[in-house]
Design a protein around this motif. Structure first.
Motif, PDB file in Angstrom:
ATOM      1  N   HIS A 550      -4.081   2.080  -7.008  1.00  0.00           N
ATOM      2  CA  HIS A 550      -2.757   1.449  -7.101  1.00  0.00           C
ATOM      3  C   HIS A 550      -2.435   0.874  -8.472  1.00  0.00           C
ATOM      4  CE1 HIS A 550      -2.035   1.071  -2.493  1.00  0.00           C
ATOM      5  NE2 HIS A 550      -2.281   2.298  -2.893  1.00  0.00           N
ATOM      6  N   ASP A 551      -3.453   0.297  -9.130  1.00  0.00           N
ATOM      7  CA  ASP A 551      -3.189  -0.272 -10.460  1.00  0.00           C
ATOM      8  C   ASP A 551      -3.252   0.792 -11.538  1.00  0.00           C
ATOM      9  OD1 ASP A 551      -2.777  -2.778  -9.543  1.00  0.00           O
ATOM     10  OD2 ASP A 551      -4.884  -3.402  -9.753  1.00  0.00           O
ATOM     11  N   LYS A 577       6.554   0.794 -16.130  1.00  0.00           N
ATOM     12  CA  LYS A 577       5.924  -0.530 -16.259  1.00  0.00           C
ATOM     13  C   LYS A 577       6.390  -1.223 -17.547  1.00  0.00           C
ATOM     14  CE  LYS A 577       1.367  -2.627 -15.860  1.00  0.00           C
ATOM     15  NZ  LYS A 577       0.789  -3.126 -17.076  1.00  0.00           N
ATOM     16  N   ARG A 586       8.215  -7.449 -12.886  1.00  0.00           N
ATOM     17  CA  ARG A 586       6.890  -6.930 -12.523  1.00  0.00           C
ATOM     18  C   ARG A 586       7.098  -5.701 -11.641  1.00  0.00           C
ATOM     19  NH1 ARG A 586       5.125  -8.796 -15.855  1.00  0.00           N
ATOM     20  NH2 ARG A 586       3.963 -10.664 -16.314  1.00  0.00           N
ATOM     21  N   ARG A 588       5.058  -2.939  -8.819  1.00  0.00           N
ATOM     22  CA  ARG A 588       3.841  -2.765  -8.019  1.00  0.00           C
ATOM     23  C   ARG A 588       4.070  -1.644  -7.002  1.00  0.00           C
ATOM     24  NH1 ARG A 588       5.033  -8.081  -4.815  1.00  0.00           N
ATOM     25  NH2 ARG A 588       6.094  -7.182  -3.004  1.00  0.00           N
TER      26      ARG A 588
END
Ligand code: ADP
Length: 606
Positions: A550-551, A577, A586, A588
């Motif tokens: 995910h990151d 990003k 942000r 995600r």
């Protein structure tokens, strides 16, 4: 015996009743009075004054006691040595007298003990006045005015370099009608004297006082002198003793705090020139941590002028300190202190005009670490910038030769397909394909570099309009994939419109690209408010992403698939990003492999 008065202390050749913990020294009067520490006052770092009165001994500044007398000789007996000591100790003396001892008698009695009295009178070190010239002006007694008068005299004396004010007042003139006023005055003066470099003896004629007055007088003084069988004795006031104890307790508490603190604490008073202009400050007292923080011994600091201690014409931070001492408004600052080559964080407070306390800590190490960190950060920003410029320039320059490779490869393909052998056709195909991929990569790399270099300022942007534009551009892809895109009402946010478009184009493009085989993509775009932000969501029903990735998918060139499975450069999400962060937001992802992914990002509400 008078009720609130403690037992008479007989002949006092030796000190007695020194309470444990008090700072009274053996040569003091032994009445258990705490020597005044300078915490919160300007009455001197614990130094005692000689009263000259044998039975009393030494007392700290701020002492206020009384004497009951019967004859003029009784007054001479105590007041002459009292003023003699004051004159010798460079104090300013004021003797306010009335019957049975008039001014002339007082002068000649004192002259017998102080041969140069006339000189001293001329120089203004002593004033001997009749009560009418001091207590009763315009025919009446005004407590406030008299009190102010003492303070003006003290102030003037201090400015003239004298140590403090030693005074006596006689009350023989007091009539019953004035008694109540005078009693209040004594109450007031008691609280005022305790905070200043003043000593006061109030003399009362025994013949003029009834039992009630005697009790009241004693209540208002630390102790009383009275003659019994030809000897002076000291009577302590129970009320005063309790008050003293309370003060001592509170002082012990503050002393303990003062001594235990990690922060250096220094108490100062302003020092004035002849015209009353502040020109320096003096350190009255300092705690042990003062020495730890400055490496200056407390004994050296105590009593020293700021200018001398730090070897500067104007003592350090003088303007700030003066302002605090004069206005009472606290200040704090972190500054480099050249005399010690250290950085200090300093808080300055003043609880009394003309005085101030500093609470400080050596923060040199923290400061230097912060400075080094800042230096690294600047260095990093500089090298990042360089790298970006390099990436931009090289990718830009690479485009040109690459264009030649691809177009000549295509020419070869068109003109020579089938004229060389099969291998050659295949190789030419690889060249063209490789070149195209490289073009895509360079295009994305350039787009990445341009996020900061060509980003425009943020403006109120209708996200709904931006998404409609993106969907229009993607019409072909949407139709080809059979995707169903649902768009909820979207808000207006602060954004660079072209960059917001890039974000949606990447996320919607990926939602279509990473679809499950055999399942038509269903995409939902929505937004919800989060305090001052909006959170946008692009949710799909595609292949999903394993939690461990995910990151990482937001990193440059990070791809989870080969080109054969899904085409791509691995730069799209890195651009997303970077754009979102440039907007202060942000990004995600939440995802369940095999079910779908939900990408979300925040932007400031317009
Ligand atoms: P690219 O799509 O060019 O590979 P991106 O940076 O856009 O590069 O995405 C990085 C990786 O993240 C992709 O290779 C893919 O594995 C994963 N990914 C991105 N979007 C999705 C999505 N909607 N569903 C599943 N995986 C995705």
């Amino acid at each position: 015996m008078f009720l609130p008065i403690q037992t008479v202390l007989t002949e006092r050749t030796e000190p007695s009743i020194v309470s444990p913990g008090s700072e009274v020294t053996p040569n003091s009067h032994g009445l258990g009075l705490p020597s005044n520490s300078a915490v919160g006052g300007d009455i001197g770092g614990g130094r005692l004054r000689r009263t000259g009165i044998e039975v009393v001994g030494d007392v700290p500044w701020g002492s206020h006691f009384c004497q009951f007398y019967e004859t003029a000789d009784d007054l001479v007996d105590t007041l002459v040595p009292y003023f003699r000591e004051g004159l010798l100790a460079n104090e300013f003396c004021m003797w306010v007298t009335s019957a049975p001892l008039d001014v002339e008698e007082a002068v000649s009695a004192l002259r017998a003990a102080v041969p140069d009295l006339d000189d001293r009178m001329e120089r203004g070190q002593i004033e001997i006045l009749d009560y009418r010239d001091w207590y009763v002006r315009d025919g009446r007694f005004d407590a406030g005015a008299v009190l102010d008068g003492w303070l003006v005299k003290l102030d003037d004396a201090r400015r003239r370099g004298l140590e403090g004010l030693r005074l006596t007042g006689n009350t023989f003139w007091l009539e019953e009608a004035v008694w109540d006023d005078f009693y209040r005055y004594e109450e007031m003066i008691n609280s005022v004297i305790g905070r200043h470099r003043m000593l006061a003896v109030c003399t009362y004629s025994l013949a003029m006082c009834g039992a009630k007055e005697i009790v009241e007088v004693i209540d208002n003084h630390e102790f009383a002198l009275i003659k019994r069988a030809g000897r002076w004795e000291v009577l302590e006031s129970a009320v005063q003793k309790r008050a003293q104890e309370a003060i001592r307790e509170s002082e012990d508490r503050f002393r303990g705090l003062f001594a235990a603190m990690n922060e250096g604490v220094a108490i100062h008073e302003l020092v004035y020139d002849r015209d009353g202009r502040p020109l320096d400050y003096r350190i009255v007292d300092a705690n042990p941590a003062f020495e730890e923080n400055t490496s200056i011994p407390v004994e050296k600091a105590r009593g020293a002028l700021g200018s001398r201690l730090f070897g500067a014409e104007e003592p350090p931070f003088f303007e700030i300190y003066r302002h605090v001492a004069e206005t009472g408004k606290p200040a704090s600052f972190t500054e480099y202190f050249p005399p010690l080559d250290r950085h200090f964080r300093v808080s300055v407070v003043s609880t009394k005009p003309g005085t101030f306390a500093t609470v400080f800590q050596d923060v040199t190490d923290i400061y230097r670490a912060e400075a080094a960190l800042q230096e690294y950060a600047n260095e990093l920003a500089r090298s990042n910038e360089e790298l970006e410029r390099f990436a931009y320039v090289t990718s830009h320059d690479l485009q040109e030769p690459l264009r030649s490779i691809v177009s000549f490869g295509q020419l070869l393909e068109q003109r020579y397909r089938g004229r060389l052998d099969d291998d050659a056709d295949e190789y030419i195909g690889f060249i063209v394909e490789g070149g195209r991929r490289m073009q895509a990569q360079i295009r994305d790399l350039l787009a990445f570099a341009r996020v900061t270099t060509t980003g425009r300022s943020l403006e109120a942007t209708d996200a709904g309009a931006v998404v409609r534009e993106v969907l229009r551009d993607l019409t072909g892809t949407i139709e080809a994939s059979g995707a169903h895109v649902e768009v909820e009402p979207l808000p207006t946010v602060m954004a660079d419109p072209a960059q917001l478009e890039q974000v949606f184009a990447n996320l919607i493009g990926n939602a279509i690209k990473y679809r499950r085989p055999g399942v038509s993509p269903a995409i939902r775009i929505s937004a919800e408010r989060e305090s001052s932000f909006w959170r946008f969501t692009v949710a799909d029903n595609g292949i999903g992403i394993e939690p461990g990735h995910h990151d990482r998918i937001f990193e440059m060139f990070r791809r989870l698939h080969t080109q054969d499975e899904y085409e791509g450069t691995g730069i799209g999400l890195a651009i997303v990003k970077r754009i979102v962060e440039r907007h202060g937001g942000r990004v995600r992802v939440e995802s369940t492999p095999g079910k779908g992914s939900t990408f979300s990002f925040t932007m400031t509400a317009a």
